[in-house]
Motif scaffolding. Structure first.
Motif, PDB file in Angstrom:
ATOM      1  N   ASN A  50      13.152 -10.728   1.300  1.00  0.00           N
ATOM      2  CA  ASN A  50      11.805 -11.045   1.766  1.00  0.00           C
ATOM      3  C   ASN A  50      10.720 -10.275   1.008  1.00  0.00           C
ATOM      4  O   ASN A  50       9.582 -10.173   1.472  1.00  0.00           O
ATOM      5  CB  ASN A  50      11.706 -10.782   3.270  1.00  0.00           C
ATOM      6  CG  ASN A  50      12.401 -11.859   4.080  1.00  0.00           C
ATOM      7  OD1 ASN A  50      11.816 -12.894   4.389  1.00  0.00           O
ATOM      8  ND2 ASN A  50      13.672 -11.634   4.402  1.00  0.00           N
ATOM      9  N   GLY A  51      11.073  -9.751  -0.149  1.00  0.00           N
ATOM     10  CA  GLY A  51      10.072  -9.209  -1.063  1.00  0.00           C
ATOM     11  C   GLY A  51       9.506  -7.856  -0.685  1.00  0.00           C
ATOM     12  O   GLY A  51       8.347  -7.568  -1.020  1.00  0.00           O
ATOM     13  N   ARG A  52      10.286  -7.019  -0.013  1.00  0.00           N
ATOM     14  CA  ARG A  52       9.819  -5.669   0.300  1.00  0.00           C
ATOM     15  C   ARG A  52       9.454  -4.944  -1.005  1.00  0.00           C
ATOM     16  O   ARG A  52      10.223  -4.960  -1.964  1.00  0.00           O
ATOM     17  CB  ARG A  52      10.922  -4.908   1.033  1.00  0.00           C
ATOM     18  CG  ARG A  52      10.623  -3.439   1.325  1.00  0.00           C
ATOM     19  CD  ARG A  52       9.775  -3.252   2.561  1.00  0.00           C
ATOM     20  NE  ARG A  52       9.582  -1.838   2.829  1.00  0.00           N
ATOM     21  CZ  ARG A  52      10.339  -1.126   3.668  1.00  0.00           C
ATOM     22  NH1 ARG A  52      11.338  -1.695   4.311  1.00  0.00           N
ATOM     23  NH2 ARG A  52      10.094   0.156   3.869  1.00  0.00           N
ATOM     24  N   LYS A  53       8.288  -4.328  -1.056  1.00  0.00           N
ATOM     25  CA  LYS A  53       7.794  -3.663  -2.252  1.00  0.00           C
ATOM     26  C   LYS A  53       8.267  -2.212  -2.327  1.00  0.00           C
ATOM     27  O   LYS A  53       8.521  -1.573  -1.306  1.00  0.00           O
ATOM     28  CB  LYS A  53       6.259  -3.700  -2.285  1.00  0.00           C
ATOM     29  CG  LYS A  53       5.655  -5.110  -2.224  1.00  0.00           C
ATOM     30  CD  LYS A  53       5.966  -5.917  -3.460  1.00  0.00           C
ATOM     31  CE  LYS A  53       5.267  -7.267  -3.416  1.00  0.00           C
ATOM     32  NZ  LYS A  53       5.629  -8.103  -4.581  1.00  0.00           N
ATOM     33  N   ASN A  54       8.369  -1.697  -3.561  1.00  0.00           N
ATOM     34  CA  ASN A  54       8.723  -0.295  -3.787  1.00  0.00           C
ATOM     35  C   ASN A  54       9.941   0.106  -2.966  1.00  0.00           C
ATOM     36  O   ASN A  54       9.916   1.056  -2.185  1.00  0.00           O
ATOM     37  CB  ASN A  54       7.531   0.612  -3.449  1.00  0.00           C
ATOM     38  CG  ASN A  54       6.350   0.356  -4.353  1.00  0.00           C
ATOM     39  OD1 ASN A  54       6.464   0.465  -5.571  1.00  0.00           O
ATOM     40  ND2 ASN A  54       5.225  -0.016  -3.771  1.00  0.00           N
ATOM     41  N   VAL A  98      26.904  -7.889  -7.374  1.00  0.00           N
ATOM     42  CA  VAL A  98      27.090  -9.279  -6.936  1.00  0.00           C
ATOM     43  C   VAL A  98      26.020 -10.099  -7.649  1.00  0.00           C
ATOM     44  O   VAL A  98      24.822  -9.846  -7.485  1.00  0.00           O
ATOM     45  CB  VAL A  98      26.953  -9.416  -5.400  1.00  0.00           C
ATOM     46  CG1 VAL A  98      27.104 -10.876  -4.982  1.00  0.00           C
ATOM     47  CG2 VAL A  98      27.987  -8.550  -4.685  1.00  0.00           C
ATOM     48  N   ALA A  99      26.443 -11.066  -8.454  1.00  0.00           N
ATOM     49  CA  ALA A  99      25.517 -11.772  -9.346  1.00  0.00           C
ATOM     50  C   ALA A  99      24.347 -12.403  -8.598  1.00  0.00           C
ATOM     51  O   ALA A  99      23.202 -12.382  -9.070  1.00  0.00           O
ATOM     52  CB  ALA A  99      26.278 -12.838 -10.132  1.00  0.00           C
ATOM     53  N   GLU A 100      24.602 -12.938  -7.404  1.00  0.00           N
ATOM     54  CA  GLU A 100      23.548 -13.634  -6.655  1.00  0.00           C
ATOM     55  C   GLU A 100      22.379 -12.711  -6.307  1.00  0.00           C
ATOM     56  O   GLU A 100      21.246 -13.165  -6.119  1.00  0.00           O
ATOM     57  CB  GLU A 100      24.122 -14.248  -5.373  1.00  0.00           C
ATOM     58  CG  GLU A 100      25.085 -15.401  -5.586  1.00  0.00           C
ATOM     59  CD  GLU A 100      26.495 -14.956  -5.943  1.00  0.00           C
ATOM     60  OE1 GLU A 100      26.742 -13.719  -6.023  1.00  0.00           O
ATOM     61  OE2 GLU A 100      27.354 -15.833  -6.160  1.00  0.00           O
ATOM     62  N   ARG A 101      22.644 -11.428  -6.225  1.00  0.00           N
ATOM     63  CA  ARG A 101      21.594 -10.483  -5.833  1.00  0.00           C
ATOM     64  C   ARG A 101      20.530 -10.318  -6.914  1.00  0.00           C
ATOM     65  O   ARG A 101      19.440  -9.831  -6.640  1.00  0.00           O
ATOM     66  CB  ARG A 101      22.213  -9.123  -5.487  1.00  0.00           C
ATOM     67  CG  ARG A 101      23.095  -9.167  -4.241  1.00  0.00           C
ATOM     68  CD  ARG A 101      23.836  -7.848  -4.021  1.00  0.00           C
ATOM     69  NE  ARG A 101      24.695  -7.922  -2.839  1.00  0.00           N
ATOM     70  CZ  ARG A 101      25.567  -6.975  -2.484  1.00  0.00           C
ATOM     71  NH1 ARG A 101      25.684  -5.883  -3.241  1.00  0.00           N
ATOM     72  NH2 ARG A 101      26.299  -7.119  -1.408  1.00  0.00           N
ATOM     73  N   GLN A 108      16.976  -5.943  -8.857  1.00  0.00           N
ATOM     74  CA  GLN A 108      17.444  -5.555 -10.190  1.00  0.00           C
ATOM     75  C   GLN A 108      18.388  -4.361 -10.084  1.00  0.00           C
ATOM     76  O   GLN A 108      18.186  -3.455  -9.271  1.00  0.00           O
ATOM     77  CB  GLN A 108      16.270  -5.254 -11.120  1.00  0.00           C
ATOM     78  CG  GLN A 108      15.231  -4.286 -10.571  1.00  0.00           C
ATOM     79  CD  GLN A 108      14.001  -4.181 -11.453  1.00  0.00           C
ATOM     80  OE1 GLN A 108      14.085  -4.265 -12.670  1.00  0.00           O
ATOM     81  NE2 GLN A 108      12.843  -3.991 -10.832  1.00  0.00           N
ATOM     82  N   TYR A 109      19.420  -4.387 -10.921  1.00  0.00           N
ATOM     83  CA  TYR A 109      20.446  -3.362 -10.903  1.00  0.00           C
ATOM     84  C   TYR A 109      20.156  -2.261 -11.907  1.00  0.00           C
ATOM     85  O   TYR A 109      19.666  -2.503 -13.007  1.00  0.00           O
ATOM     86  CB  TYR A 109      21.807  -3.966 -11.246  1.00  0.00           C
ATOM     87  CG  TYR A 109      22.480  -4.673 -10.097  1.00  0.00           C
ATOM     88  CD1 TYR A 109      23.314  -3.980  -9.223  1.00  0.00           C
ATOM     89  CD2 TYR A 109      22.293  -6.028  -9.886  1.00  0.00           C
ATOM     90  CE1 TYR A 109      23.949  -4.627  -8.172  1.00  0.00           C
ATOM     91  CE2 TYR A 109      22.919  -6.693  -8.834  1.00  0.00           C
ATOM     92  CZ  TYR A 109      23.746  -5.982  -7.985  1.00  0.00           C
ATOM     93  OH  TYR A 109      24.367  -6.624  -6.940  1.00  0.00           O
ATOM     94  N   LYS A 137      12.097  -6.206  -7.232  1.00  0.00           N
ATOM     95  CA  LYS A 137      11.630  -6.729  -8.518  1.00  0.00           C
ATOM     96  C   LYS A 137      10.324  -6.093  -8.977  1.00  0.00           C
ATOM     97  O   LYS A 137      10.008  -6.106 -10.169  1.00  0.00           O
ATOM     98  CB  LYS A 137      11.435  -8.253  -8.409  1.00  0.00           C
ATOM     99  CG  LYS A 137      12.727  -9.047  -8.262  1.00  0.00           C
ATOM    100  CD  LYS A 137      13.416  -9.214  -9.597  1.00  0.00           C
ATOM    101  CE  LYS A 137      14.524 -10.241  -9.517  1.00  0.00           C
ATOM    102  NZ  LYS A 137      15.162 -10.473 -10.828  1.00  0.00           N
ATOM    103  N   ASP A 138       9.545  -5.530  -8.052  1.00  0.00           N
ATOM    104  CA  ASP A 138       8.262  -4.944  -8.444  1.00  0.00           C
ATOM    105  C   ASP A 138       8.403  -3.542  -9.049  1.00  0.00           C
ATOM    106  O   ASP A 138       7.442  -3.015  -9.593  1.00  0.00           O
ATOM    107  CB  ASP A 138       7.308  -4.886  -7.243  1.00  0.00           C
ATOM    108  CG  ASP A 138       7.819  -3.936  -6.170  1.00  0.00           C
ATOM    109  OD1 ASP A 138       8.911  -4.193  -5.646  1.00  0.00           O
ATOM    110  OD2 ASP A 138       7.135  -2.950  -5.864  1.00  0.00           O
ATOM    111  N   ILE A 139       9.586  -2.933  -8.919  1.00  0.00           N
ATOM    112  CA  ILE A 139       9.803  -1.655  -9.607  1.00  0.00           C
ATOM    113  C   ILE A 139       9.697  -1.938 -11.102  1.00  0.00           C
ATOM    114  O   ILE A 139      10.386  -2.811 -11.633  1.00  0.00           O
ATOM    115  CB  ILE A 139      11.181  -1.061  -9.252  1.00  0.00           C
ATOM    116  CG1 ILE A 139      11.270  -0.757  -7.747  1.00  0.00           C
ATOM    117  CG2 ILE A 139      11.456   0.182 -10.070  1.00  0.00           C
ATOM    118  CD1 ILE A 139      10.324   0.305  -7.253  1.00  0.00           C
TER     119      ILE A 139
END
Length: 251
Positions: free
Chosen positions: A81-85, A94-97, A102-103, A227-229
């Motif tokens: 759900n797009g939690r920031k930071n 797990v590829a779907e993640r 980001q890993y 993703k925002d990191i």
């Protein structure tokens, strides 16, 4: 003279943001699930092997953090759900993640998992000489901690299993208690988790451990971030992991 002073003042002001960008970033929330001996609490403070390691990583990366203990399903709800930071640690790939997070580079390496067997099912389970055979036995019940990954290879084997499946969103320790109480025939468990549980939890001591030759090999664990990191932050995290990972002796 005044023009020279003004020029120096402007240059000085322009330099301030460049030198303080690392410290102007927002605080990153680092989520973790209870999983002793890797992650647990003492006096409401996070402790454990991987807690210590992740603190070193973020400190070396010069990223300010706040730690929150959350169950696995909430962690992935926040990511999706797009939690920031937001980051979490000690997770398998797990590829779907990668669609919502980001890993990092490899943060920790587990030994191969082992199998925990209930007292009532021990003879039936130990009669199987391979994991492939065990997972094809429709008379046995496999206990699975739902929302967690056992690693891509074992996840796929569980999905194709002919066993009855008992799924629960409980902690792994609670699933181990369910095995000891004969509510399921067997489960997969991290070796260090089992070593800790059998020493510290009397409710799991009826269960037994077995190994099979075709159990999947060691699994890597990672730090997962929203993703925002930024790329720069992830680069600092990865550089810090390389330093800390090399310095540890339990990989």
């Amino acid at each position: 003279m005044k023009k020279m002073q003004i020029r120096r003042f402007i240059v000085a002001c322009l330099c301030i943001p460049l030198s303080s960008t690392v410290y102007a970033e927002d605080v990153v929330t680092v989520a973790w699930r209870i999983k002793p001996p890797h992650q647990y609490t003492v006096n409401e403070q996070p402790q454990g092997i991987l807690v210590d390691r992740v603190k070193k990583v973020f400190s070396l990366a010069k990223i300010k953090t706040q730690f929150v203990e959350e169950p696995t399903n909430r962690i992935f709800y926040n990511f999706k759900n797009g939690r920031k930071n937001y980051c979490a640690f000690g997770l398998y790939y797990v590829a779907e993640r990668e669609s919502f997070a980001q890993y990092s580079k490899v943060f920790h390496r587990d030994p191969p998992q082992t199998i925990l067997v209930s007292p009532a099912a021990f003879k039936l389970v130990s009669a199987h000489l391979t994991l492939t055979s065990l997972l094809a036995d429709a008379n046995l019940t496999l206990g699975v901690v739902d929302t967690s990954s056992y690693g891509p290879e074992l996840d796929a084997m569980i999905k194709a299993s002919k066993n009855k499946i008992l799924r629960s969103t409980t902690l792994q320790a609670n699933m181990a208690r369910m095995i000891a109480a004969n509510r399921a025939s067997f489960m997969f468990v991290d070796r260090k988790d089992w070593e800790y549980l059998k020493k510290n939890d009397e409710h799991v001591r009826g269960a037994s451990q077995i190994d099979l030759p075709d159990l999947p090999p060691s699994q890597n664990r990672y730090i997962l971030c929203s993703k925002d990191i930024t790329a720069a932050q992830m680069q600092r995290i990865n550089k810090a992991i390389q330093k800390v990972y090399v310095a540890t002796s339990d990989n």
